[in-house]
Design a protein around this motif. Structure first.
Motif, PDB file in Angstrom:
ATOM      1  N   HIS A 171       0.834  -1.209   0.000  1.00  0.00           N
ATOM      2  CA  HIS A 171       0.000   0.000   0.000  1.00  0.00           C
ATOM      3  C   HIS A 171       0.863   1.251   0.000  1.00  0.00           C
ATOM      4  O   HIS A 171       0.526   2.245  -0.642  1.00  0.00           O
ATOM      5  CB  HIS A 171      -0.934  -0.008   1.211  1.00  0.00           C
ATOM      6  N   GLN A 172       1.977   1.196   0.740  1.00  0.00           N
ATOM      7  CA  GLN A 172       2.891   2.346   0.767  1.00  0.00           C
ATOM      8  C   GLN A 172       3.442   2.618  -0.623  1.00  0.00           C
ATOM      9  O   GLN A 172       3.526   3.774  -1.047  1.00  0.00           O
ATOM     10  CB  GLN A 172       4.083   2.054   1.712  1.00  0.00           C
ATOM     11  N   ILE A 173       3.818   1.522  -1.317  1.00  0.00           N
ATOM     12  CA  ILE A 173       4.369   1.672  -2.675  1.00  0.00           C
ATOM     13  C   ILE A 173       3.314   2.263  -3.608  1.00  0.00           C
ATOM     14  O   ILE A 173       3.579   3.191  -4.371  1.00  0.00           O
ATOM     15  CB  ILE A 173       4.872   0.295  -3.198  1.00  0.00           C
ATOM     16  N   ILE A 174       2.082   1.735  -3.503  1.00  0.00           N
ATOM     17  CA  ILE A 174       0.990   2.243  -4.350  1.00  0.00           C
ATOM     18  C   ILE A 174       0.709   3.699  -4.010  1.00  0.00           C
ATOM     19  O   ILE A 174       0.489   4.526  -4.911  1.00  0.00           O
ATOM     20  CB  ILE A 174      -0.291   1.374  -4.157  1.00  0.00           C
ATOM     21  N   ASP A 175       0.763   4.019  -2.697  1.00  0.00           N
ATOM     22  CA  ASP A 175       0.523   5.416  -2.286  1.00  0.00           C
ATOM     23  C   ASP A 175       1.576   6.338  -2.884  1.00  0.00           C
ATOM     24  O   ASP A 175       1.272   7.465  -3.291  1.00  0.00           O
ATOM     25  CB  ASP A 175       0.545   5.527  -0.748  1.00  0.00           C
ATOM     26  N   THR A 176       2.834   5.866  -2.919  1.00  0.00           N
ATOM     27  CA  THR A 176       3.910   6.681  -3.505  1.00  0.00           C
ATOM     28  C   THR A 176       3.622   6.916  -4.990  1.00  0.00           C
ATOM     29  O   THR A 176       3.785   8.035  -5.497  1.00  0.00           O
ATOM     30  CB  THR A 176       5.266   5.943  -3.347  1.00  0.00           C
ATOM     31  N   GLN A 177       3.169   5.845  -5.656  1.00  0.00           N
ATOM     32  CA  GLN A 177       2.878   5.983  -7.087  1.00  0.00           C
ATOM     33  C   GLN A 177       1.636   6.865  -7.302  1.00  0.00           C
ATOM     34  O   GLN A 177       1.558   7.604  -8.285  1.00  0.00           O
ATOM     35  CB  GLN A 177       2.717   4.605  -7.728  1.00  0.00           C
ATOM     36  N   ASN A 178       0.692   6.795  -6.360  1.00  0.00           N
ATOM     37  CA  ASN A 178      -0.473   7.686  -6.419  1.00  0.00           C
ATOM     38  C   ASN A 178      -0.049   9.142  -6.244  1.00  0.00           C
ATOM     39  O   ASN A 178      -0.602  10.045  -6.886  1.00  0.00           O
ATOM     40  CB  ASN A 178      -1.483   7.325  -5.331  1.00  0.00           C
ATOM     41  N   ALA A 179       0.939   9.349  -5.366  1.00  0.00           N
ATOM     42  CA  ALA A 179       1.441  10.714  -5.142  1.00  0.00           C
ATOM     43  C   ALA A 179       2.060  11.257  -6.431  1.00  0.00           C
ATOM     44  O   ALA A 179       1.927  12.460  -6.741  1.00  0.00           O
ATOM     45  CB  ALA A 179       2.465  10.706  -4.015  1.00  0.00           C
ATOM     46  N   GLU A 180       2.694  10.378  -7.195  1.00  0.00           N
ATOM     47  CA  GLU A 180       3.266  10.808  -8.486  1.00  0.00           C
ATOM     48  C   GLU A 180       2.147  11.207  -9.463  1.00  0.00           C
ATOM     49  O   GLU A 180       2.296  12.151 -10.231  1.00  0.00           O
ATOM     50  CB  GLU A 180       4.102   9.668  -9.086  1.00  0.00           C
ATOM     51  N   LEU A 181       1.024  10.470  -9.378  1.00  0.00           N
ATOM     52  CA  LEU A 181      -0.131  10.821 -10.217  1.00  0.00           C
ATOM     53  C   LEU A 181      -0.656  12.197  -9.823  1.00  0.00           C
ATOM     54  O   LEU A 181      -1.039  13.013 -10.672  1.00  0.00           O
ATOM     55  CB  LEU A 181      -1.252   9.789 -10.049  1.00  0.00           C
ATOM     56  N   SER A 182      -0.650  12.431  -8.516  1.00  0.00           N
ATOM     57  CA  SER A 182      -1.128  13.709  -8.000  1.00  0.00           C
ATOM     58  C   SER A 182      -0.234  14.862  -8.487  1.00  0.00           C
ATOM     59  O   SER A 182      -0.723  15.925  -8.891  1.00  0.00           O
ATOM     60  CB  SER A 182      -1.145  13.637  -6.482  1.00  0.00           C
ATOM     61  N   ASP A 183       1.099  14.621  -8.460  1.00  0.00           N
ATOM     62  CA  ASP A 183       2.049  15.634  -8.953  1.00  0.00           C
ATOM     63  C   ASP A 183       1.820  15.907 -10.435  1.00  0.00           C
ATOM     64  O   ASP A 183       1.874  17.061 -10.886  1.00  0.00           O
ATOM     65  CB  ASP A 183       3.504  15.153  -8.746  1.00  0.00           C
TER      66      ASP A 183
END
Lengths: 384, 114
Positions: A37-49
């Motif tokens: 989930h942490q890894i997915i959250d990091t990748q989600n944060a990249e989507l947000s950026d």
């Protein structure tokens, strides 16, 4: 290590290791899930950026009045823009079945981010940004989790063996004490028993003794003691004893052993029924064969009824000894194979007979079956 | 200001070159003459309402009764450009013109992938 010690150790290790493994497996699964989930959250944060970057780019485009507006696409992201009525305007892809009520979600191998926009630059009210999940950190996490389980498994197995040995130490000590006692006792038995038996034979051969019945009783008692001595010595030396494997005529040996037990058979007035084929040959150590046959015969005589039946059958495939004695309770049939285990304590003995038979059978990869009806009969079959 | 004038001039020229005859006659000729930035107006409406349906509705309201209140353009806009008179057209003709206007400036036709 004795079989009972091994069994206790394996039972302990089985319970300890399986519970530890389940605990560690669950912990690893929870850890893996959390980290994923942490890894997915990091990748989600990249989507947000990326959504922020696109927003700024759309703001700029909104001020641009050239004939063509270059869509601000950037790899590895895909994006699409939608109006307030969620109609597709433009994009580097055109996804179907979007989940508009979710900000972030996963569909197959793709991560999606739906980003609302206001003011509606170029009429855009929603940005949809997607990327293929970067599997590399997830694969690394799986490898790490498996490695962790493997290393923990080895460490806890070693710890389990150490704890197991501590756990069985008192039992081992008791058994060693008993073995030492047996060893000392048997050592003291040897000379007097040999003396008694030799002298009985001499008396029988040289003198016409009046007390024949009493002499027979002394002979029976002495032979019982002698056999007990042989069994205990066999158990004591079993692991260090040098075996001499030779081709034995089991038919002849069986007859000799029946002859040896004849005094006991006669004393109990048993009806002896022999079906012994000639020239049955087996590659075995003679002492092993004697211990196996003697213990089976001894049990069949000892636990038989007076004037009962003793049937010995020897064929090319098997030896079977049947008695019409006390029988064994069904639930105890498997238990009595163990050392110091006895189903019926009415007769003397240490409960080592079937343990010795079991050891011989195991050594030569024979099969050992006990078929018994309580209070009626017992049939022991050794198949080779 | 210079940028605004450049944008206005460019867009007006483009409009003149390739708009539909109906739009040309009823809207663009006058917009060119008075240098009214049509695309800027379109973008502003689009930025506020997002969909063509909503923009159409708002423009129709304005064209039927032009005033500062029915427009979303800032008050400074009306200092620079004259307030429009109500057009002598029925509602369907107005809608037809608005649709031609929206189609002409539609961002969908302008966006391209790099």
């Amino acid at each position: 290590m004795l079989r009972s010690e091994k069994r206790s150790l394996f039972r302990f290790l089985g319970i300890y290791l399986s519970s530890t493994f389940i605990l560690f497996f669950l912990a690893t699964v929870i850890f893996y899930d959390f980290q994923k989930h942490q890894i997915i959250d990091t990748q989600n944060a990249e989507l947000s950026d990326e959504a922020e970057r696109l927003t700024q780019a759309l703001r700029q485009l909104n001020k641009t009045f050239t004939p063509s507006l270059i869509y601000p696409q950037e790899k590895p992201f895909d994006s699409a823009i939608y109006s307030l009525d969620r109609a597709y305007i433009f994009g580097s892809f055109n996804p179907k079945n979007l989940l508009w009520d979710k900000e972030y979600y996963q569909q197959g191998e793709q991560l999606f981010h739906i980003h609302p926009l206001y003011p509606y630059y170029l009429g855009v009210s929603h940005l949809v940004i997607a990327r293929t999940i970067n599997q590399e950190p997830i694969d690394n996490l799986i490898k790490m989790s498996i490695l962790f389980l493997f290393v923990a498994g080895i460490l806890f197995t070693l710890l389990g063996v150490f704890l197991g040995k501590l756990f069985i130490a008192p039992m081992k000590e008791s058994i060693e004490k008993m073995n030492r006692f047996i060893e000392d006792t048997t050592h003291e038995f040897n000379t007097p028993i040999s003396t008694i038996l030799t002298n009985i034979e001499l008396l029988d051969a040289l003198y016409d003794c009046e007390g024949k019945q009493e002499m027979k009783r002394i002979e029976i008692a002495s032979k019982t003691l002698s056999r007990l001595y042989e069994d205990l010595t066999y158990l004591k030396l079993n692991h260090n004893y040098h075996r001499q494997i030779e081709t034995l005529n089991i038919a002849q040996l069986t007859r000799e052993r029946i002859e040896y037990f004849y005094t006991l058979i006669e004393a109990k007035q048993l009806n002896l029924n022999l079906h012994i084929e000639k020239n049955i040959l087996l590659d075995m150590d003679k002492n092993d064969a004697i211990r196996m046959i003697d213990n089976l015969l001894s049990n069949a005589i000892k636990y038989n009824k007076k004037k009962g039946l003793l049937m010995v059958t020897l064929t090319q495939e098997k030896l079977s000894i049947t008695d019409s004695g006390v029988g064994i309770i069904e639930k105890n049939i498997e238990l009595i194979r163990g050392r110091f285990k006895r189903d019926n304590k009415s007769e003397g003995g240490f409960g080592i007979g079937l343990d010795i038979v079991g050891q011989v059978v195991e050594r030569y990869s024979f099969e050992f079956d006990i078929i018994s009806t309580y209070n009626k009969s017992t049939k022991v079959v050794i198949t080779w | 200001m210079v940028r605004f004038l450049v944008i206005t001039t460019v867009s007006l020229n483009l409009m003149a070159q390739s708009s539909s005859p109906l739009l040309q006659k009823n809207c663009i000729d006058c917009h060119i003459q008075q240098q009214i930035p049509s695309e800027l107006i379109y973008r502003r409406y689009l930025m506020r309402y997002s969909t063509h349906n909503e923009v159409r509705k708002r423009l129709l309201t304005y064209l039927k009764s032009p005033s500062k209140e029915t427009s979303i353009m800032p008050s400074q806009f009306f200092l620079k450009f004259p307030q429009k008179e109500a057009m002598e057209m029925n509602e369907s003709a107005l809608v037809e013109n608005i649709d031609a206007y929206l189609d002409y400036f539609d961002v969908r036709g302008k966006l391209v992938l790099p």
